[in-house]
Design an enzyme around this catalytic site. Structure first.
Site, mmCIF file in Angstrom:
data_model
loop_
_atom_site.group_PDB
_atom_site.id
_atom_site.type_symbol
_atom_site.label_atom_id
_atom_site.label_comp_id
_atom_site.label_asym_id
_atom_site.label_seq_id
_atom_site.Cartn_x
_atom_site.Cartn_y
_atom_site.Cartn_z
ATOM 1 N N ARG A 23 0.826 -1.218 0.000
ATOM 2 C CA ARG A 23 0.000 0.000 0.000
ATOM 3 C C ARG A 23 0.865 1.275 0.000
ATOM 4 O O ARG A 23 0.458 2.307 0.531
ATOM 5 C CB ARG A 23 -0.940 0.042 1.220
ATOM 6 C CG ARG A 23 -1.961 -1.061 1.261
ATOM 7 C CD ARG A 23 -3.039 -0.834 0.211
ATOM 8 N NE ARG A 23 -4.235 -1.587 0.471
ATOM 9 C CZ ARG A 23 -4.466 -2.810 -0.010
ATOM 10 N NH1 ARG A 23 -3.583 -3.403 -0.772
ATOM 11 N NH2 ARG A 23 -5.592 -3.423 0.266
ATOM 12 N N SER A 59 -11.218 -1.806 3.728
ATOM 13 C CA SER A 59 -10.431 -2.267 4.878
ATOM 14 C C SER A 59 -10.050 -1.050 5.705
ATOM 15 O O SER A 59 -9.497 -0.096 5.165
ATOM 16 C CB SER A 59 -9.137 -2.941 4.421
ATOM 17 O OG SER A 59 -9.411 -4.110 3.700
ATOM 18 N N GLU A 117 -5.663 1.907 7.556
ATOM 19 C CA GLU A 117 -5.308 1.745 6.137
ATOM 20 C C GLU A 117 -5.721 2.942 5.279
ATOM 21 O O GLU A 117 -4.905 3.445 4.506
ATOM 22 C CB GLU A 117 -5.906 0.434 5.616
ATOM 23 C CG GLU A 117 -5.310 -0.029 4.290
ATOM 24 C CD GLU A 117 -6.065 0.492 3.078
ATOM 25 O OE1 GLU A 117 -5.485 0.577 2.011
ATOM 26 O OE2 GLU A 117 -7.256 0.838 3.229
HETATM 27 N N1 EPU Z 1 -10.291 -13.064 8.307
HETATM 28 C C1 EPU Z 1 -10.954 -13.493 9.414
HETATM 29 N N2 EPU Z 1 -12.117 -12.876 9.748
HETATM 30 C C2 EPU Z 1 -12.655 -11.896 9.021
HETATM 31 C C3 EPU Z 1 -11.972 -11.443 7.865
HETATM 32 C C4 EPU Z 1 -10.787 -12.045 7.524
HETATM 33 O O1 EPU Z 1 -10.521 -14.388 10.111
HETATM 34 O O2 EPU Z 1 -13.731 -11.398 9.377
HETATM 35 C C5 EPU Z 1 -9.010 -13.708 7.947
HETATM 36 C C6 EPU Z 1 -9.181 -15.019 7.212
HETATM 37 O O3 EPU Z 1 -8.135 -15.857 7.636
HETATM 38 C C7 EPU Z 1 -8.945 -14.647 5.760
HETATM 39 C C8 EPU Z 1 -7.928 -13.545 5.905
HETATM 40 O O4 EPU Z 1 -8.269 -12.841 7.092
HETATM 41 O O5 EPU Z 1 -8.472 -15.722 5.015
HETATM 42 C C9 EPU Z 1 -7.869 -12.574 4.733
HETATM 43 O O6 EPU Z 1 -9.143 -12.013 4.531
HETATM 44 P P1 EPU Z 1 -9.591 -11.453 3.119
HETATM 45 O O7 EPU Z 1 -9.282 -12.422 2.049
HETATM 46 O O8 EPU Z 1 -10.976 -10.986 3.253
HETATM 47 O O9 EPU Z 1 -8.603 -10.237 2.868
HETATM 48 P P2 EPU Z 1 -8.032 -9.123 3.859
HETATM 49 O O10 EPU Z 1 -6.641 -9.432 4.210
HETATM 50 O O11 EPU Z 1 -9.006 -8.873 4.957
HETATM 51 C C10 EPU Z 1 -6.998 -7.683 1.951
HETATM 52 C C11 EPU Z 1 -7.053 -6.249 1.484
HETATM 53 C C12 EPU Z 1 -8.353 -6.008 0.743
HETATM 54 C C13 EPU Z 1 -8.407 -6.966 -0.437
HETATM 55 C C14 EPU Z 1 -8.346 -8.399 0.102
HETATM 56 C C15 EPU Z 1 -8.315 -9.441 -0.966
HETATM 57 C C16 EPU Z 1 -5.751 -4.978 3.094
HETATM 58 C C17 EPU Z 1 -5.777 -3.971 4.190
HETATM 59 N N3 EPU Z 1 -6.943 -5.358 2.616
HETATM 60 O O12 EPU Z 1 -8.046 -7.847 2.896
HETATM 61 O O13 EPU Z 1 -8.359 -4.673 0.282
HETATM 62 O O14 EPU Z 1 -9.571 -6.781 -1.200
HETATM 63 O O15 EPU Z 1 -7.133 -8.548 0.866
HETATM 64 O O16 EPU Z 1 -7.052 -9.535 -1.486
HETATM 65 O O17 EPU Z 1 -4.665 -5.384 2.669
HETATM 66 C C18 EPU Z 1 -9.025 -2.479 0.962
HETATM 67 O O18 EPU Z 1 -7.829 -2.208 1.012
HETATM 68 O O19 EPU Z 1 -9.913 -1.628 1.198
HETATM 69 C C19 EPU Z 1 -9.441 -3.827 0.615
HETATM 70 C C20 EPU Z 1 -10.692 -4.201 0.633
#
Ligand code: EPU
Length: 319
Positions: free
Chosen positions: A147, A222, A312
């Site tokens: 980011r 996020s 973020e």
């Molecule tokens: N998880 C949980 N509980 C939750 C949500 C997530 O346990 O309620 C854990 C799970 O293990 C899951 C992991 O977190 O496998 C990752 O979750 P997710 O795939 O939803 O992705 P994220 O890490 O929460 C990041 C980006 C998103 C992007 C997604 C998909 C950041 C800050 N966020 O989210 O970006 O769409 O990956 O790649 O890096 C944004 O920046 O606004 C955004 C939405």
């Protein structure tokens, strides 16, 4: 997040000449500038912005051939992706439906479901305030991180206005195993087509279910960054049952959920019950309330896991 006061000036930049004129206007009036794309990842403060907000509305994109695509900064990011996917190219399909503009994509090195701008960027044309002219950046000059880039971090942050972005894509397709949540979807729906068009459809479906549409619900996506551990912290966290991914990445959504905060409300903000990393403004009116909610969530996670969360979305401020 639908928060924050007013800006003194808002200037919509529609043509290249407007860029220089907008900066000249700000200089003449002795005010700071802030460049905005779609605004979907930006939060305003209660005091507003006593300066000029430059909204990037430069439009147009073209297929340069052999997998190279160029688009102007004010284009909608997802329209550009659709354009490349329709032509059968791979490299951006997993970033489908990320809100915002193309110009913002290199600034914060947008990434989703295993793809990142750093993997496809070839060059960026930007107007530089000190140069008073167009500067060409190749990818190695952008200092891309999680980011992060030269455009939003360090001494040059905020002084470039993104004119255009050129990417280099491939006639290819992603191969399993995919990023966790995409892999889960593939298994649940028995999907065997991994073409760019199919990945795009799946990602759009996942996002439509999990993430609030910023046009309908007040949210900046996020709200916290994922956490990166130092190598010496890994063993201790794993012993506590915290999932640690390659590179020492700990999903912050997991931390928030396992601190028992999913679906909970704080000062008018709700931790999404579908994805704990998302904060939705249900009834709050001020940035001050957001600051309190942020503190409460971060405190709960620190208390339980000893890890600090960082916001973020960016905030409008004078650079
Ligand atoms: N998880 C949980 N509980 C939750 C949500 C997530 O346990 O309620 C854990 C799970 O293990 C899951 C992991 O977190 O496998 C990752 O979750 P997710 O795939 O939803 O992705 P994220 O890490 O929460 C990041 C980006 C998103 C992007 C997604 C998909 C950041 C800050 N966020 O989210 O970006 O769409 O990956 O790649 O890096 C944004 O920046 O606004 C955004 C939405």
């Amino acid at each position: 997040m639908r928060l924050g006061g007013e800006a003194r000036y808002v200037i919509e930049v529609e043509e290249f000449e407007d860029v220089r004129n907008a900066y000249a206007f700000a200089k003449e009036h002795g005010v700071a500038t802030y460049v905005l794309g779609g605004g979907s990842n930006v939060i305003g403060r209660d005091e507003g912005f006593d300066g000029a907000i430059l909204v990037n509305k430069l439009r147009g994109f073209e297929d340069l051939g052999e997998g190279r695509f160029k688009g102007y900064g004010g284009e909608i990011f997802d329209d550009f992706i659709e354009f490349t996917v329709e032509r059968g190219y791979s490299g951006m399909e997993a970033m489908s439906a990320v809100p915002g503009t193309l110009g913002a994509a290199p600034v914060q090195n947008v990434g989703a479901y295993g793809q990142e701008m750093s993997g496809v960027l070839e060059s960026v044309e930007a107007y530089g305030t000190q140069e008073d002219g167009v500067v060409n950046f190749t990818t190695d000059k952008m200092k891309l991180g999680y980011r992060q880039s030269i455009f939003n971090y360090g001494a040059d942050a905020g002084r470039y206005f993104i004119i255009s972005v050129t990417v280099k894509l491939k006639k290819d397709e992603l191969k399993p195993p995919f990023y966790t949540s995409l892999q889960q979807y593939v298994e649940d729906h028995h999907v065997t087509d991994f073409s760019p068009a199919s990945i795009r459809r799946m990602v759009m479906d996942i996002r439509a279910y999990k993430l609030p549409d910023p046009r309908q619900e007040a949210s900046a996506g996020s709200f916290f960054k994922n956490v990166y551990l130092k190598p010496e912290e890994v063993a201790e966290m794993e012993a506590k049952g915290v999932p640690v991914w390659p590179g020492g990445k700990v999903p912050a959504g997991w931390l928030i959920e396992n601190a028992g905060l999913k679906g909970k409300e704080f000062f008018g903000f709700k931790v999404s019950d579908k994805a704990a990393l998302i904060l939705i403004n249900e009834s709050a009116k001020s940035y001050a309330d957001l600051a309190k909610a942020r503190q409460a969530i971060a405190d709960a996670v620190r208390e339980k896991f000893g890890l600090s969360l960082e916001q973020e979305p960016v905030e409008i401020s004078s650079n």
